[in-house]
Design a protein around this motif. Structure first.
Motif, PDB file in Angstrom:
ATOM      1  N   ARG A  48     -25.722   0.522  -7.148  1.00  0.00           N
ATOM      2  CA  ARG A  48     -24.317   0.951  -7.024  1.00  0.00           C
ATOM      3  C   ARG A  48     -23.572   0.051  -6.044  1.00  0.00           C
ATOM      4  O   ARG A  48     -22.454  -0.389  -6.307  1.00  0.00           O
ATOM      5  CB  ARG A  48     -24.241   2.404  -6.528  1.00  0.00           C
ATOM      6  N   ASN A  49     -24.209  -0.231  -4.913  1.00  0.00           N
ATOM      7  CA  ASN A  49     -23.581  -1.113  -3.924  1.00  0.00           C
ATOM      8  C   ASN A  49     -23.339  -2.489  -4.531  1.00  0.00           C
ATOM      9  O   ASN A  49     -22.314  -3.117  -4.315  1.00  0.00           O
ATOM     10  CB  ASN A  49     -24.473  -1.264  -2.689  1.00  0.00           C
ATOM     11  N   ASP A  92     -16.846   4.324 -12.949  1.00  0.00           N
ATOM     12  CA  ASP A  92     -15.989   4.841 -11.862  1.00  0.00           C
ATOM     13  C   ASP A  92     -14.835   3.874 -11.623  1.00  0.00           C
ATOM     14  O   ASP A  92     -13.686   4.286 -11.470  1.00  0.00           O
ATOM     15  CB  ASP A  92     -16.782   4.968 -10.543  1.00  0.00           C
ATOM     16  N   HIS A  93     -15.157   2.578 -11.600  1.00  0.00           N
ATOM     17  CA  HIS A  93     -14.124   1.570 -11.323  1.00  0.00           C
ATOM     18  C   HIS A  93     -13.128   1.466 -12.479  1.00  0.00           C
ATOM     19  O   HIS A  93     -11.945   1.235 -12.258  1.00  0.00           O
ATOM     20  CB  HIS A  93     -14.768   0.204 -11.045  1.00  0.00           C
ATOM     21  N   ARG A 149     -21.355   3.239 -12.069  1.00  0.00           N
ATOM     22  CA  ARG A 149     -20.414   2.724 -11.072  1.00  0.00           C
ATOM     23  C   ARG A 149     -19.294   1.924 -11.749  1.00  0.00           C
ATOM     24  O   ARG A 149     -18.128   2.032 -11.373  1.00  0.00           O
ATOM     25  CB  ARG A 149     -21.195   1.851 -10.093  1.00  0.00           C
ATOM     26  N   ASP A 173     -20.401  -2.440  -6.778  1.00  0.00           N
ATOM     27  CA  ASP A 173     -19.149  -2.444  -5.995  1.00  0.00           C
ATOM     28  C   ASP A 173     -18.803  -3.864  -5.550  1.00  0.00           C
ATOM     29  O   ASP A 173     -17.648  -4.274  -5.590  1.00  0.00           O
ATOM     30  CB  ASP A 173     -19.285  -1.542  -4.751  1.00  0.00           C
ATOM     31  N   ARG A 174     -19.840  -4.615  -5.156  1.00  0.00           N
ATOM     32  CA  ARG A 174     -19.605  -5.996  -4.707  1.00  0.00           C
ATOM     33  C   ARG A 174     -19.119  -6.869  -5.872  1.00  0.00           C
ATOM     34  O   ARG A 174     -18.216  -7.686  -5.717  1.00  0.00           O
ATOM     35  CB  ARG A 174     -20.892  -6.595  -4.115  1.00  0.00           C
ATOM     36  N   ASP A 192     -10.876   4.479 -12.187  1.00  0.00           N
ATOM     37  CA  ASP A 192      -9.922   4.316 -11.077  1.00  0.00           C
ATOM     38  C   ASP A 192      -8.965   3.144 -11.278  1.00  0.00           C
ATOM     39  O   ASP A 192      -8.178   2.819 -10.381  1.00  0.00           O
ATOM     40  CB  ASP A 192     -10.687   4.125  -9.755  1.00  0.00           C
ATOM     41  N   VAL A 238     -17.485  -5.899  -8.493  1.00  0.00           N
ATOM     42  CA  VAL A 238     -16.097  -5.525  -8.818  1.00  0.00           C
ATOM     43  C   VAL A 238     -15.136  -6.107  -7.777  1.00  0.00           C
ATOM     44  O   VAL A 238     -14.068  -6.614  -8.120  1.00  0.00           O
ATOM     45  CB  VAL A 238     -15.964  -3.985  -8.908  1.00  0.00           C
ATOM     46  N   LYS A 239     -15.543  -6.076  -6.521  1.00  0.00           N
ATOM     47  CA  LYS A 239     -14.718  -6.647  -5.457  1.00  0.00           C
ATOM     48  C   LYS A 239     -14.487  -8.141  -5.723  1.00  0.00           C
ATOM     49  O   LYS A 239     -13.370  -8.637  -5.621  1.00  0.00           O
ATOM     50  CB  LYS A 239     -15.425  -6.456  -4.106  1.00  0.00           C
ATOM     51  N   ARG A 276      -9.565  -0.100 -11.496  1.00  0.00           N
ATOM     52  CA  ARG A 276      -9.827  -1.375 -10.804  1.00  0.00           C
ATOM     53  C   ARG A 276     -10.314  -2.473 -11.737  1.00  0.00           C
ATOM     54  O   ARG A 276     -10.189  -3.645 -11.428  1.00  0.00           O
ATOM     55  CB  ARG A 276     -10.846  -1.161  -9.664  1.00  0.00           C
TER      56      ARG A 276
END
Ligand code: NAD
Ligand code: MG
Length: 390
Positions: A378-379, A331-332, A328, A382-383, A335, A385-386, A337
């Motif tokens: 993965r979730n 992926d970021h 993950r 994502d958190r 992209d 990275v956010k 991020r």
């Protein structure tokens, strides 16, 4: 004729495998080929090798695949269940060369039919090593490693008693940024990270080589596949990528595996095992290379290796957490991020956060649990990275 299937046929390892099959087609019957978005390649290969079945991972591409093969007798299918069915189709040799944890359920399914599994998909062993090795044992299946370092160890162990092994050295090229100042790593671009100095591989493993997360995965892979203790496994940076691994024995001797950096060697070894056949690899010119160098990896440059040690200590489902966070985070990065060096931070944070849930880590490993923890991690990534971007 050996019945073979190739899962991930359109990728770098898959295409190298087909390159070898193409040279002696009379020896093989191709059962199933699977791919992802590249329908043109998948259809062309299915026609060339007269496959029985062609599967794309993406259900929305089924009609494209059907259209491309409409004038043939080749069966077509799409989606995760179809990938598992491809792996379950009787074959004597199956190449597992899907990238990522997506390769785990098909690897697992292939072993259930008691076949020989040529395993390139290192994520299978990192996320579910014990489960995979037990499944192989129970079903009398054989796994032959295809990752070049593990193929090297496997070959160095032929005829040896593993109880006499005292240490194992896995080499690493050092990747694209071996000589960069550490403070500049954060600004490395996707393009720079996607260029390997020695090996020609898929994009994701190439990025993982630049960060040494590939080597971190391989250390765990060696622990799971061969059963070595973590402290027996060492990593050395070896910029020439000629010595792929060395096995050290209790009497002080080493068996080193030496060869050009060409994946067709390890793939061919697995394809022809227990024989050896002539392979289309460049002869080694050792005098031309002149010298082989080895260095201890710098822990500040490569935090991945420390994280691999933590995963091996915790074991259980922490390999699945580690891999999911890594996939993950990449992926970021792809992209745009997060920066290159941020990937390690995301992975470390997810590993700490998810591992704090001891129930999950200590749980008995089943395929469902691995996929569940993969999803959760993965979730979590994502958190993280956010949070970094807010
Ligand atoms: P790649 O990206 O070139 O190819 C991956 C293959 O998997 C393609 O066929 C693609 O269509 C398929 N795929 C991608 N996502 C999928 C999904 N979600 N579901 C099903 N199929 C999917 O990758 P690669 O470099 O060939 O690597 C394949 C595996 O082998 C990886 O686990 C990698 O770590 C390992 N490996 C590769 C090399 C190498 O030289 N490339 C060396 C050692 C180990
Ligand atoms: Mg490798």
């Amino acid at each position: 004729m050996k019945r073979i299937s190739i899962l991930g046929a359109t990728g770098s390892v898959g295409q190298n495998t087909l390159d070898l099959v193409r040279r002696t087609p009379e020896r093989f019957t191709v059962v199933a080929l699977t791919g992802g978005h590249n329908i043109t390649q998948l259809a062309a290969d299915a026609i060339e090798f007269q496959a029985e079945l062609a599967v794309t991972a993406h259900e929305d591409l089924l009609e494209d695949l059907r259209a491309a093969l409409s004038h043939t007798q080749i069966e077509v299918a799409a989606g995760a269940t179809a990938l598992i069915e491809a792996a379950a189709r009787p074959a004597q040799w199956i190449m597992s060369a899907i990238v990522g944890v997506a390769g785990l359920p098909p690897s697992f399914e292939a072993l259930k039919q008691g076949t020989t599994l040529a395993l390139a998909n290192k994520e299978s062993l990192v996320t579910a090593g014990q489960l995979l090795m037990n499944t192989a044992r129970v079903n009398h299946a054989r796994i032959i490693p295809v990752d070049s370092e593990h193929s090297a160890i496997y070959q160095a162990l032929v005829g040896e008693d593993t109880a006499a092994v005292s240490r194992v050295v896995i080499t690493a090229s050092g990747g694209a940024f071996r000589d960069w100042p550490i403070e500049e790593l954060q600004n490395a671009t996707l393009e720079q990270a996607s260029n390997h100095p020695n090996w020609d591989m898929g994009q994701r493993i190439t990025i993982d080589s630049a960060s040494m997360f590939n080597k971190a995965m391989e250390v765990i892979e060696a622990r799971e596949f061969f059963g070595f203790d973590p402290e027996q496994i060492e990593v050395l940076v070896h910029p020439e990528s000629i010595v792929h691994a060395m096995v050290g024995f209790c009497d002080g001797g080493f068996m080193a595996h030496v060869g050009p950096p060409d994946m067709r060697h390890a793939i061919g070894y697995a394809l022809n095992w227990p024989q050896r056949e002539v392979l289309p690899v460049e002869p080694l010119d050792l005098a031309g290379i002149g010298q082989l160098n080895f260095q201890t990896p710098d822990p500040a440059r490569y935090p991945a290796l420390r994280l691999a040690r933590e995963v091996m200590e915790r074991r259980g489902l922490s390999g699945a957490v580690f891999n999911a966070a890594k996939e993950r985070a990449m992926d970021h990065f792809i992209d745009g991020r997060i920066g290159f060096a941020d990937m390690a931070q995301v992975i470390e944070q997810v590993l700490t956060q998810v591992s704090a849930d001891n129930g999950l880590i200590d749980a008995e490993i089943t395929l469902d649990q691995v996929l569940q923890v993969d999803h959760l991690s993965r979730n979590n990534a994502d958190r993280v990275v956010k949070g970094m971007n807010s």
